[in-house]
Design an enzyme around this catalytic site. Structure first.
Site, PDB file in Angstrom:
ATOM      1  N   ASP A  75       1.436  14.284  -3.776  1.00 49.94           N
ATOM      2  CA  ASP A  75       2.268  13.433  -2.920  1.00 49.94           C
ATOM      3  C   ASP A  75       3.234  14.316  -2.136  1.00 49.94           C
ATOM      4  O   ASP A  75       3.631  15.384  -2.607  1.00 49.94           O
ATOM      5  CB  ASP A  75       3.031  12.386  -3.741  1.00 49.94           C
ATOM      6  CG  ASP A  75       3.372  11.148  -2.917  1.00 49.94           C
ATOM      7  OD1 ASP A  75       2.771  10.090  -3.136  1.00 49.94           O
ATOM      8  OD2 ASP A  75       4.240  11.269  -2.008  1.00 49.94           O
ATOM      9  N   LYS A 132      -0.306  -7.579   5.999  1.00 47.70           N
ATOM     10  CA  LYS A 132      -0.743  -6.581   6.986  1.00 47.70           C
ATOM     11  C   LYS A 132      -2.265  -6.615   7.179  1.00 47.70           C
ATOM     12  O   LYS A 132      -2.752  -6.360   8.279  1.00 47.70           O
ATOM     13  CB  LYS A 132      -0.259  -5.189   6.607  1.00 47.70           C
ATOM     14  CG  LYS A 132      -1.073  -4.468   5.565  1.00 47.70           C
ATOM     15  CD  LYS A 132      -0.681  -2.999   5.441  1.00 47.70           C
ATOM     16  CE  LYS A 132      -1.298  -2.350   4.213  1.00 47.70           C
ATOM     17  NZ  LYS A 132      -2.746  -2.329   4.150  1.00 47.70           N
ATOM     18  N   VAL A 179      -1.226   2.498  -5.689  1.00 44.48           N
ATOM     19  CA  VAL A 179      -2.673   2.661  -5.818  1.00 44.48           C
ATOM     20  C   VAL A 179      -3.024   4.045  -6.362  1.00 44.48           C
ATOM     21  O   VAL A 179      -3.828   4.189  -7.289  1.00 44.48           O
ATOM     22  CB  VAL A 179      -3.354   2.410  -4.449  1.00 44.48           C
ATOM     23  CG1 VAL A 179      -4.810   2.825  -4.474  1.00 44.48           C
ATOM     24  CG2 VAL A 179      -3.235   0.939  -4.095  1.00 44.48           C
ATOM     25  N   GLU A 196     -10.075  -0.628  -2.767  1.00 46.70           N
ATOM     26  CA  GLU A 196      -9.507  -0.953  -4.068  1.00 46.70           C
ATOM     27  C   GLU A 196      -9.029  -2.397  -4.057  1.00 46.70           C
ATOM     28  O   GLU A 196      -8.451  -2.887  -3.096  1.00 46.70           O
ATOM     29  CB  GLU A 196      -8.463   0.105  -4.371  1.00 46.70           C
ATOM     30  CG  GLU A 196      -7.055  -0.249  -4.158  1.00 46.70           C
ATOM     31  CD  GLU A 196      -6.489  -0.520  -5.503  1.00 46.70           C
ATOM     32  OE1 GLU A 196      -5.864  -1.580  -5.591  1.00 46.70           O
ATOM     33  OE2 GLU A 196      -6.693   0.250  -6.436  1.00 46.70           O
ATOM     34  N   GLY A 213       2.890 -12.607   0.279  1.00 43.83           N
ATOM     35  CA  GLY A 213       3.665 -11.436   0.703  1.00 43.83           C
ATOM     36  C   GLY A 213       3.056 -10.187   0.111  1.00 43.83           C
ATOM     37  O   GLY A 213       1.868 -10.146  -0.212  1.00 43.83           O
ATOM     38  N   GLU A 253      -1.228  -5.817  -8.003  1.00 45.68           N
ATOM     39  CA  GLU A 253      -0.020  -5.249  -8.610  1.00 45.68           C
ATOM     40  C   GLU A 253       0.353  -6.090  -9.812  1.00 45.68           C
ATOM     41  O   GLU A 253       0.263  -7.315  -9.779  1.00 45.68           O
ATOM     42  CB  GLU A 253       1.137  -5.232  -7.600  1.00 45.68           C
ATOM     43  CG  GLU A 253       1.039  -4.061  -6.658  1.00 45.68           C
ATOM     44  CD  GLU A 253       2.210  -3.957  -5.703  1.00 45.68           C
ATOM     45  OE1 GLU A 253       3.327  -4.373  -6.054  1.00 45.68           O
ATOM     46  OE2 GLU A 253       1.986  -3.452  -4.585  1.00 45.68           O
ATOM     47  N   CYS A 262      -0.069  -5.911   0.999  1.00 52.92           N
ATOM     48  CA  CYS A 262      -1.486  -5.969   1.411  1.00 52.92           C
ATOM     49  C   CYS A 262      -1.819  -7.177   2.285  1.00 52.92           C
ATOM     50  O   CYS A 262      -2.160  -7.008   3.458  1.00 52.92           O
ATOM     51  CB  CYS A 262      -2.375  -5.954   0.180  1.00 52.92           C
ATOM     52  SG  CYS A 262      -2.263  -4.407  -0.717  1.00 52.92           S
TER      53      CYS A 262
HETATM   54  P1  NAD Z   1       2.529   3.336  -1.333  1.00 55.53           P
HETATM   55  O1  NAD Z   1       3.355   3.308  -0.117  1.00 55.53           O
HETATM   56  O2  NAD Z   1       3.056   2.757  -2.618  1.00 55.53           O
HETATM   57  O3  NAD Z   1       2.098   4.835  -1.655  1.00 55.53           O
HETATM   58  C1  NAD Z   1       1.614   5.727  -0.689  1.00 55.53           C
HETATM   59  C2  NAD Z   1       1.983   7.133  -1.125  1.00 55.53           C
HETATM   60  O4  NAD Z   1       1.341   8.069  -0.245  1.00 55.53           O
HETATM   61  C3  NAD Z   1       3.487   7.420  -1.031  1.00 55.53           C
HETATM   62  O5  NAD Z   1       3.949   7.887  -2.284  1.00 55.53           O
HETATM   63  C4  NAD Z   1       3.588   8.491   0.065  1.00 55.53           C
HETATM   64  O6  NAD Z   1       4.631   9.425  -0.163  1.00 55.53           O
HETATM   65  C5  NAD Z   1       2.227   9.158  -0.054  1.00 55.53           C
HETATM   66  N1  NAD Z   1       1.814   9.910   1.145  1.00 55.53           N
HETATM   67  C6  NAD Z   1       1.905   9.543   2.445  1.00 55.53           C
HETATM   68  N2  NAD Z   1       1.371  10.500   3.233  1.00 55.53           N
HETATM   69  C7  NAD Z   1       0.931  11.489   2.423  1.00 55.53           C
HETATM   70  C8  NAD Z   1       0.289  12.736   2.638  1.00 55.53           C
HETATM   71  N3  NAD Z   1      -0.037  13.168   3.864  1.00 55.53           N
HETATM   72  N4  NAD Z   1      -0.021  13.504   1.572  1.00 55.53           N
HETATM   73  C9  NAD Z   1       0.300  13.088   0.308  1.00 55.53           C
HETATM   74  N5  NAD Z   1       0.916  11.934   0.040  1.00 55.53           N
HETATM   75  C10 NAD Z   1       1.227  11.127   1.086  1.00 55.53           C
HETATM   76  O7  NAD Z   1       1.157   2.612  -0.944  1.00 55.53           O
HETATM   77  P2  NAD Z   1       0.193   1.797  -1.923  1.00 55.53           P
HETATM   78  O8  NAD Z   1       0.750   0.457  -2.199  1.00 55.53           O
HETATM   79  O9  NAD Z   1      -0.199   2.671  -3.050  1.00 55.53           O
HETATM   80  O10 NAD Z   1      -1.056   1.567  -0.967  1.00 55.53           O
HETATM   81  C11 NAD Z   1      -1.928   2.612  -0.607  1.00 55.53           C
HETATM   82  C12 NAD Z   1      -3.122   2.019   0.124  1.00 55.53           C
HETATM   83  O11 NAD Z   1      -3.846   1.154  -0.742  1.00 55.53           O
HETATM   84  C13 NAD Z   1      -2.750   1.179   1.337  1.00 55.53           C
HETATM   85  O12 NAD Z   1      -3.735   1.356   2.309  1.00 55.53           O
HETATM   86  C14 NAD Z   1      -2.796  -0.244   0.798  1.00 55.53           C
HETATM   87  O13 NAD Z   1      -3.060  -1.173   1.814  1.00 55.53           O
HETATM   88  C15 NAD Z   1      -3.946  -0.160  -0.181  1.00 55.53           C
HETATM   89  N6  NAD Z   1      -3.898  -1.135  -1.270  1.00 55.53           N
HETATM   90  C16 NAD Z   1      -2.746  -1.354  -1.975  1.00 55.53           C
HETATM   91  C17 NAD Z   1      -2.729  -2.251  -3.038  1.00 55.53           C
HETATM   92  C18 NAD Z   1      -1.465  -2.507  -3.851  1.00 55.53           C
HETATM   93  O14 NAD Z   1      -1.540  -3.267  -4.810  1.00 55.53           O
HETATM   94  N7  NAD Z   1      -0.340  -1.911  -3.547  1.00 55.53           N
HETATM   95  C19 NAD Z   1      -3.900  -2.925  -3.395  1.00 55.53           C
HETATM   96  C20 NAD Z   1      -5.058  -2.666  -2.680  1.00 55.53           C
HETATM   97  C21 NAD Z   1      -5.050  -1.773  -1.631  1.00 55.53           C
END
Ligand code: NAD
Length: 458
Positions: A34, A271, A15, A159, A265, A163, A268
């Site tokens: 990050d 959970k 994201v 958001e 799966g 993916e 998102c």
């Molecule tokens: P991800 O695990 O791919 O990425 C999260 C990133 O945050 C990691 O790179 C991690 O190192 C970093 N991080 C963690 N703690 C941190 C901190 N304190 N400071 C800086 N960086 C830090 O997660 P994602 O798939 O990108 O999802 C992020 C959020 O968006 C989640 O809440 C998810 O539910 C939501 N979301 C994801 C999607 C998707 O398609 N993946 C779609 C909609 C919503």
């Protein structure tokens, strides 16, 4: 015309990386932060850690325009930032509640840096986090800011991108949802999307958070609903494809997320369903429908294995080719992938599982598989059964005659509705799928008979 702004994006996973690059493309100057040093280095080197069509191009363009860079330093990224987007992970805790540990940590780090300066940025929560997360954020901020005037403003901008289509979805959303206590603040966040044509929904924080959960929970409900109907169709010899197709012609139903398969799966839907159910519990409401949506989804994995075993007999010593391991095509993401669980169940019954997935990079270690193969046919070599577990388009184009001579056995378990039953059977193979009874079974024969009748009457 609103002015381009300076943004910080915290968390550069799926994201965050997409959010950062797309906002840079809208003209803002964006610094991504990050905690993962390797990830930051690789993003600055324009090496993306995951597959996302269109993202590489945005990275290359905006590394040149200077509008996009990445750092591990909060001081660096927050310097002059008017908006700070939280895109950290929010996995499920053991109880199913959304885990806010990463949100808490990130907000504490923001508070520490911002409280030393004069700026008052807007913290925009883009992570999917439990309804009421703004109270947690506010409590953390209150520890560092003596007065409300200096405290950063909180907003939520859930958001909805998928993916594999995330860049496209960012620029072509169905809606842009922003929550804040004051509509002026929500409007400021919405203004960052200038140039993106979509309805704006400006609302309060809790409502914005709820919209995200409701959207995902509803999609999951559609998937589990049609999967349960598929199981019923299997028993009754009814053609679930015709049922789903005809039902979905009603626009109130629609065909998306309405095709029987191995279950949902990814990072998102699973959970978020569990977290919303947990939110209900936390206020004394048992949400039975959501509990069932989750249960059907989990049991769908077992159903797949039961269906394969019903045709092959005991799986001990069988070789199964698993085609696809990611939770969907167009993504390298294995998080909560039904395929991974199904492979585990097959191996637990003694099957030897050879996997192939088009997204696998050569160096990828897959501890849950017996063997990793370079092509679909290679995985199928001497296999008793091929199980299609992810909807990669190349499986549709497989040469069935060659597949027949490559395999030892004859069963194709089509978990993603990729193949035509008649074409599979014409090649001398046995067909079976979710909601699609096996060739030779009483229900399968009934289906073939019904098809012949239907064709004959045309
Ligand atoms: P991800 O695990 O791919 O990425 C999260 C990133 O945050 C990691 O790179 C991690 O190192 C970093 N991080 C963690 N703690 C941190 C901190 N304190 N400071 C800086 N960086 C830090 O997660 P994602 O798939 O990108 O999802 C992020 C959020 O968006 C989640 O809440 C998810 O539910 C939501 N979301 C994801 C999607 C998707 O398609 N993946 C779609 C909609 C919503």
């Amino acid at each position: 015309m609103s002015e381009p702004q300076k943004l910080a994006v915290i968390g550069c996973g799926h994201v965050g990386a997409v959010t950062a690059a797309c906002f840079a493309d809208l003209g803002h100057t964006v610094v991504g932060i990050d905690v993962d040093e390797e990830r930051v280095a690789s993003l600055n080197d324009l090496v993306l850690p995951f597959m996302e069509p269109g993202l590489q191009d945005l990275f290359e363009r905006h590394s040149v325009t200077g509008k996009l860079r990445f750092t591990t330093s909060y001081e660096d990224a927050l310097d002059g930032a008017a908006f700070v987007f939280l895109c950290v992970n929010t996995p499920a805790t053991i109880t199913g509640a959304g885990d806010l540990r990463y949100v808490r940590k990130a907000v504490s780090q923001i508070a520490e840096v911002v409280s030393r300066g004069k700026a008052r940025p807007v913290i925009v929560n883009r992570s999917t986090s439990p309804i009421g997360t703004e109270d947690t954020i506010d409590t953390i901020l209150s520890r560092s800011f003596a007065t409300a005037e200096k405290k950063p403003i909180i907003a939520a901008n859930p958001e909805f991108t998928r993916e594999g289509y995330a860049v496209y979805d960012f620029f072509h959303p169905e809606r842009i949802v922003v929550g804040a206590d004051r509509v002026e603040d929500a409007q400021c966040v919405a203004d960052l999307y200038e140039g993106v044509v979509a309805p704006r929904v400006l609302t309060d924080l809790r409502t914005a958070e709820m919209i995200k959960y409701v959207s995902n929970a509803f999609l999951a409900t559609k998937v589990s609903f049609i999967n349960e109907i598929a199981r019923l169709c299997e028993r009754l010899g009814v053609d679930v494809d015709v049922v789903a197709h005809a039902a979905a012609m009603d626009p109130r139903i629609g065909n998306q997320y309405f095709s029987p398969g191995v279950g949902y799966g990814g990072s998102c839907l699973p959970k978020d369903v569990v977290a919303l159910h947990h939110t209900g519990e936390s206020v004394g409401l048992t949400m039975r429908l959501l509990a069932s949506v989750h249960d059907v989804n989990i049991s769908q994995r077992k159903h797949v294995v039961n269906s394969i075993r019903a045709v092959t007999g005991p799986l001990e010593g069988m070789t199964v080719a698993a085609w696809g391991v990611t939770f969907k095509s167009g993504s390298e993401d294995l998080r909560e992938s039904p395929a991974v669980d199904i492979i585990g169940l097959l191996r637990n019954e003694g099957a030897h599982v050879r996997v192939y997935d088009p997204s696998l990079r050569e160096d990828r270690d897959l501890p849950f598989a017996d063997e990793v193969c370079r092509t679909a046919l290679d995985a199928a070599r001497d296999a008793d059964c091929v199980a299609i577990l992810t909807d990669w388009p190349e499986f549709e184009a497989i040469d069935l005659a060659e597949l027949r001579t490559t395999m030892k056995g004859r069963l194709i378990y089509d978990g993603r509705d990729m193949l035509e039953r008649a074409a599979v059977e014409d090649a001398g193979l046995l067909y079976c799928g979710v909601g699609r009874p096996a060739t030779g079974s009483r229900e399968g024969n009934a289906r073939n008979g019904a098809r012949a009748g239907a064709n004959g009457s045309q």
